[in-house]
Design a protein around this motif. Structure first.
Motif, PDB file in Angstrom:
ATOM      1  N   GLY A 107      43.878  53.136  43.163  1.00 18.14           N
ATOM      2  CA  GLY A 107      43.987  52.825  41.748  1.00 18.14           C
ATOM      3  C   GLY A 107      44.048  51.358  41.396  1.00 18.14           C
ATOM      4  N   ASP A 108      45.073  50.975  40.651  1.00 20.64           N
ATOM      5  CA  ASP A 108      45.169  49.651  40.039  1.00 20.64           C
ATOM      6  C   ASP A 108      45.706  48.619  41.030  1.00 20.64           C
ATOM      7  OD1 ASP A 108      45.047  47.627  38.220  1.00 20.64           O
ATOM      8  OD2 ASP A 108      46.474  48.501  36.804  1.00 20.64           O
ATOM      9  N   VAL A 109      44.847  48.267  41.993  1.00 12.72           N
ATOM     10  CA  VAL A 109      45.172  47.291  43.034  1.00 12.72           C
ATOM     11  C   VAL A 109      44.169  46.152  42.919  1.00 12.72           C
ATOM     12  CG1 VAL A 109      45.357  46.878  45.517  1.00 12.72           C
ATOM     13  CG2 VAL A 109      46.041  49.092  44.568  1.00 12.72           C
ATOM     14  N   ILE A 110      44.668  44.920  42.909  1.00 14.84           N
ATOM     15  CA  ILE A 110      43.800  43.747  42.835  1.00 14.84           C
ATOM     16  C   ILE A 110      44.140  42.839  44.014  1.00 14.84           C
ATOM     17  CG2 ILE A 110      43.100  41.752  41.460  1.00 14.84           C
ATOM     18  CD1 ILE A 110      44.077  43.399  38.969  1.00 14.84           C
ATOM     19  N   VAL A 111      43.180  42.699  44.929  1.00 10.52           N
ATOM     20  CA  VAL A 111      43.350  41.861  46.114  1.00 10.52           C
ATOM     21  C   VAL A 111      42.521  40.604  45.894  1.00 10.52           C
ATOM     22  CG1 VAL A 111      43.051  41.695  48.619  1.00 10.52           C
ATOM     23  CG2 VAL A 111      43.706  43.888  47.576  1.00 10.52           C
ATOM     24  N   VAL A 116      49.226  43.407  42.539  1.00 16.41           N
ATOM     25  CA  VAL A 116      48.396  42.207  42.565  1.00 16.41           C
ATOM     26  C   VAL A 116      48.762  41.351  43.769  1.00 16.41           C
ATOM     27  CG1 VAL A 116      47.717  40.111  41.330  1.00 16.41           C
ATOM     28  CG2 VAL A 116      48.256  42.195  40.040  1.00 16.41           C
ATOM     29  N   LEU A 117      47.757  41.011  44.564  1.00 19.19           N
ATOM     30  CA  LEU A 117      47.896  40.002  45.612  1.00 19.19           C
ATOM     31  C   LEU A 117      47.111  38.791  45.147  1.00 19.19           C
ATOM     32  CD1 LEU A 117      47.306  42.079  48.885  1.00 19.19           C
ATOM     33  CD2 LEU A 117      49.456  41.572  47.711  1.00 19.19           C
ATOM     34  N   GLU A 118      47.828  37.694  44.878  1.00 20.68           N
ATOM     35  CA  GLU A 118      47.149  36.478  44.442  1.00 20.68           C
ATOM     36  C   GLU A 118      46.578  35.738  45.652  1.00 20.68           C
ATOM     37  OE1 GLU A 118      49.836  34.265  41.917  1.00 20.68           O
ATOM     38  OE2 GLU A 118      49.752  35.798  40.346  1.00 20.68           O
ATOM     39  N   VAL A 152      53.810  42.057  42.167  1.00 20.75           N
ATOM     40  CA  VAL A 152      52.954  40.892  42.381  1.00 20.75           C
ATOM     41  C   VAL A 152      53.439  40.097  43.588  1.00 20.75           C
ATOM     42  CG1 VAL A 152      52.088  38.735  41.367  1.00 20.75           C
ATOM     43  CG2 VAL A 152      52.481  40.741  39.904  1.00 20.75           C
ATOM     44  N   VAL A 153      52.488  39.714  44.439  1.00 16.83           N
ATOM     45  CA  VAL A 153      52.737  38.726  45.490  1.00 16.83           C
ATOM     46  C   VAL A 153      51.919  37.511  45.078  1.00 16.83           C
ATOM     47  CG1 VAL A 153      52.593  38.169  47.937  1.00 16.83           C
ATOM     48  CG2 VAL A 153      53.038  40.540  47.225  1.00 16.83           C
TER      49      VAL A 153
END
Length: 197
Positions: free
Chosen positions: A27-31, A51-53, A73-74
């Protein structure tokens, strides 16, 4: 790698990131760019956003999850050690969460801080920058030295390099049955454990 869309929301992985084939993203995962996600990590964005920045790493067997409508968030260069659990929290820029530590909902780990291995950070805890958190429940033990922050950054730089190494050379293969003569070693970089000088 198992990637799952849920309710029309699909994980996003920047092309410069490395996600191990056994990691699960839902789903709502941003790498973000240059990130590393290790073997058997589980990033479940089926409630809140994960979120992984840029340059963050989430190592083997880590879990990220959160309550509905929250973000976990990381931040840039955040470093999440083997087996850690992040739930609805925020890990600040260049901070480290140690192996098997747990950081709960609404907690904020300040920039350049270290959460010790096996620590339990309670929900809503607000950690200042450059803090050493220890215990269960975790408490600020002291302020980190510039040397400790430098050591942490060196370790994260090795994970940046590992991301590139994996993108360039990681491949599924069969095991050999014998150790070959003059067996090469993997290029482990130059970072040293903190107990070594």
């Amino acid at each position: 790698m198992p990637i799952y869309r849920i309710e029309g929301v699909t994980p996003v992985i920047d092309p410069s990131a490395y996600v191990h084939p056994t990691a699960v993203l839902i789903g709502d995962v941003i790498v973000g760019p240059g990130c590393y996600v290790g073997p058997n990590a589980s990033l479940r964005g089926d409630f809140g956003r994960l979120v992984l920045e840029e340059g963050a790493n989430v190592q083997d067997n880590c879990v990220m999850h959160g309550f509905p409508g929250t973000d976990t968030v990381v931040e840039v260069d955040g470093h999440i050690g083997h087996g850690a659990i992040l739930h609805g929290c925020r890990v600040g820029r260049n901070a480290l969460v140690g192996m098997n530590a747990v950081v709960m909902d609404g907690a904020h780990i300040g920039p350049e801080s270290i959460v010790a291995a096996n620590a339990f950070v309670k929900a809503g805890f607000d950690c200042p920058p450059r803090a050493m958190l220890v215990g269960s429940p975790a408490q600020v033990r002291r302020t980190l030295s510039a040397e400790e922050v430098r050591w942490k950054a060196e370790g994260t730089a090795e994970y940046h390099r590992l991301t590139r190494r994996c993108l360039e050379s990681m491949e599924l293969c069969e095991a050999q049955t014998e150790v070959e003569p003059n067996r090469p070693r993997c290029d482990g970089g130059t970072a040293k454990p903190k107990y070594q000088s």
